[in-house]
Design a protein around this motif. Sequence first.
Motif, mmCIF file in Angstrom:
data_model
loop_
_atom_site.group_PDB
_atom_site.id
_atom_site.type_symbol
_atom_site.label_atom_id
_atom_site.label_comp_id
_atom_site.label_asym_id
_atom_site.label_seq_id
_atom_site.Cartn_x
_atom_site.Cartn_y
_atom_site.Cartn_z
ATOM 1 N N GLU A 102 -0.143 -9.624 1.184
ATOM 2 C CA GLU A 102 0.300 -8.251 1.425
ATOM 3 C C GLU A 102 1.122 -7.691 0.274
ATOM 4 O O GLU A 102 1.662 -6.581 0.379
ATOM 5 N N ARG B 139 4.317 -4.955 -0.132
ATOM 6 C CA ARG B 139 4.409 -4.236 1.138
ATOM 7 C C ARG B 139 4.898 -2.799 0.964
ATOM 8 O O ARG B 139 5.423 -2.195 1.884
ATOM 9 N N GLU C 249 -0.103 1.291 -1.956
ATOM 10 C CA GLU C 249 -1.300 1.514 -1.139
ATOM 11 C C GLU C 249 -2.119 0.238 -0.960
ATOM 12 O O GLU C 249 -2.714 0.018 0.101
ATOM 13 N N GLU D 210 -0.516 -1.717 1.655
ATOM 14 C CA GLU D 210 -0.812 -1.089 2.937
ATOM 15 C C GLU D 210 -2.213 -1.470 3.415
ATOM 16 O O GLU D 210 -2.427 -1.713 4.610
ATOM 17 N N LEU D 211 -3.164 -1.541 2.473
ATOM 18 C CA LEU D 211 -4.518 -1.974 2.831
ATOM 19 C C LEU D 211 -4.502 -3.410 3.331
ATOM 20 O O LEU D 211 -5.161 -3.739 4.323
ATOM 21 N N ILE E 174 -1.963 -5.012 4.693
ATOM 22 C CA ILE E 174 -1.292 -5.053 5.995
ATOM 23 C C ILE E 174 -2.253 -4.582 7.090
ATOM 24 O O ILE E 174 -2.355 -5.205 8.153
ATOM 25 N N THR E 175 -2.974 -3.489 6.819
ATOM 26 C CA THR E 175 -3.928 -2.967 7.803
ATOM 27 C C THR E 175 -5.038 -3.978 8.075
ATOM 28 O O THR E 175 -5.450 -4.174 9.229
ATOM 29 N N PHE E 176 -5.508 -4.627 7.011
ATOM 30 C CA PHE E 176 -6.578 -5.616 7.178
ATOM 31 C C PHE E 176 -6.083 -6.808 8.002
ATOM 32 O O PHE E 176 -6.804 -7.321 8.865
ATOM 33 N N ASN E 177 -4.851 -7.239 7.751
ATOM 34 C CA ASN E 177 -4.294 -8.356 8.524
ATOM 35 C C ASN E 177 -4.135 -7.984 9.991
ATOM 36 O O ASN E 177 -4.358 -8.812 10.885
ATOM 37 N N ARG E 178 -3.733 -6.720 10.246
ATOM 38 C CA ARG E 178 -3.638 -6.280 11.636
ATOM 39 C C ARG E 178 -5.006 -6.288 12.305
ATOM 40 O O ARG E 178 -5.134 -6.661 13.479
ATOM 41 N N MET E 179 -6.034 -5.884 11.548
ATOM 42 C CA MET E 179 -7.387 -5.932 12.094
ATOM 43 C C MET E 179 -7.797 -7.369 12.391
ATOM 44 O O MET E 179 -8.414 -7.652 13.424
ATOM 45 N N ARG F 112 -6.258 -8.470 15.584
ATOM 46 C CA ARG F 112 -6.994 -7.987 16.756
ATOM 47 C C ARG F 112 -8.309 -8.742 16.934
ATOM 48 O O ARG F 112 -8.697 -9.065 18.064
#
Length: 455
Positions: free
Chosen positions: A205, A208, A211, A214-215, A217-222, A225
Amino acid sequence: MKIRTRLTLLFTAVIAMLLVAFALVIYLAYSDNREEEFFKRIRQQAITRADLLLNARVSPKTLQIIYDNTPNALSREEVAIFDSTHTLLYHDAVESDLIKETPEMMQKIEQKKQIHFYEQGKQAIGFIYYHNRKPYLITAAAYDAYGFAKLHRLGIILLITCLVSTVFIFLAAQFLAWQALQPVSQLVQEVEHISATKLNLRVQEGNRKDEIAELGITFNRMLDRLEQSFNAQKAFVSHISHELRTPLAAIVAELGLASSRDRSLAEYQQVVQRTQDDAQKLVRLSNDLLDFAKASYDETEIAFKPLRLDELLLDAQQKVLKQQPDYKASFEFHNEPEQDEWISVNGNWYLLEVAFANLIENGCKFSADQHVTVGISYSQQFTVLEFKDHGIGISPEDLPYIFQPFYRGKDHPTITGNGIGLSLVQKIISLHHGIVLVSSQPGSGTTFIVKIPHL
């Protein structure tokens, strides 16, 4: 075309255009300055010639000799001096007569006092000169060879500078694009190592803050899920296998025992009855799984239309009573709707009927009197349904998990069920943008509260 190449070309093109624009501004500014300065110089030379003629009383023949012996002076400037009657007093080169002084030109000089123009590629000027309060008309023309040579050299220097700078800018743009997209390349390499068997891996990440971070972090959140969904699917399949295996094993065992030796008619009837009960469990489980799958569809794939909840609740009641005649369900209106739309929602009839039937059946199943009361009330935004029973209740330990698929309370294992009903209810109500709340006291009963936005 890769983003790196596109960024390189775009950056190079933008900076190159700025350089070209800057070079053009310098070139045009120098060109204008050269022109203005040369007009001033030929005017000054013409005034010097007029002073020699009129003040110093130098004869025209002497001035002609001076002119002939200075061939490089201001690129052979030609000066002509006229009196107020347009009579020629002096001319540097009568033979060539570069400027054709017409009456119209002379009149224009008298009107404007001074004019600038070009004649056969040479800069020319015409102006009025006063000597002893007498006006004289003077014209002069010359070619600025030195100035144009400097302008030509400046153009070559600017052109070479732009070309060389563009090459360096292209190389710098490549480096900057590589530097900027290096985290993306690293992210791609890390993603390539993630597979269905390695969903626990995560990408870096970075700081942190930017951008790229941020990508990541978003990918890790995906991935979080996806991992949760994958684990839920594995658990779901495991539960299904277990739930299917139990009645199937019981059916096989019952039939095996029945066929092992001759039995009486009563024993055969008992085997058939137990087999039928297990088959009904399989049918109920299959239906619940189909309903669960339908409730898991994308909302855009489900048909919604305006529905009246009172009619839908009556149908759900009849559905439950048809399967369990001993169950009882009554309805209470806590307040009258101010508008007809308050009793109507935008929903799918089949799915809502399944949800309400599950809540009614669930309340009756866990109540000694097999009775559930459905309270109906309204607010400005929601239609509120309360499914209340006076049964055994739900223990505090079980309460956080009752909406999980295949979860069954530990305090009442003898009551039949497969643990899908409440999770199915929650999914259906969520599809209708509603919420399900529950309150329960062991031994005092349970109340499920359903809030659905009305029309």
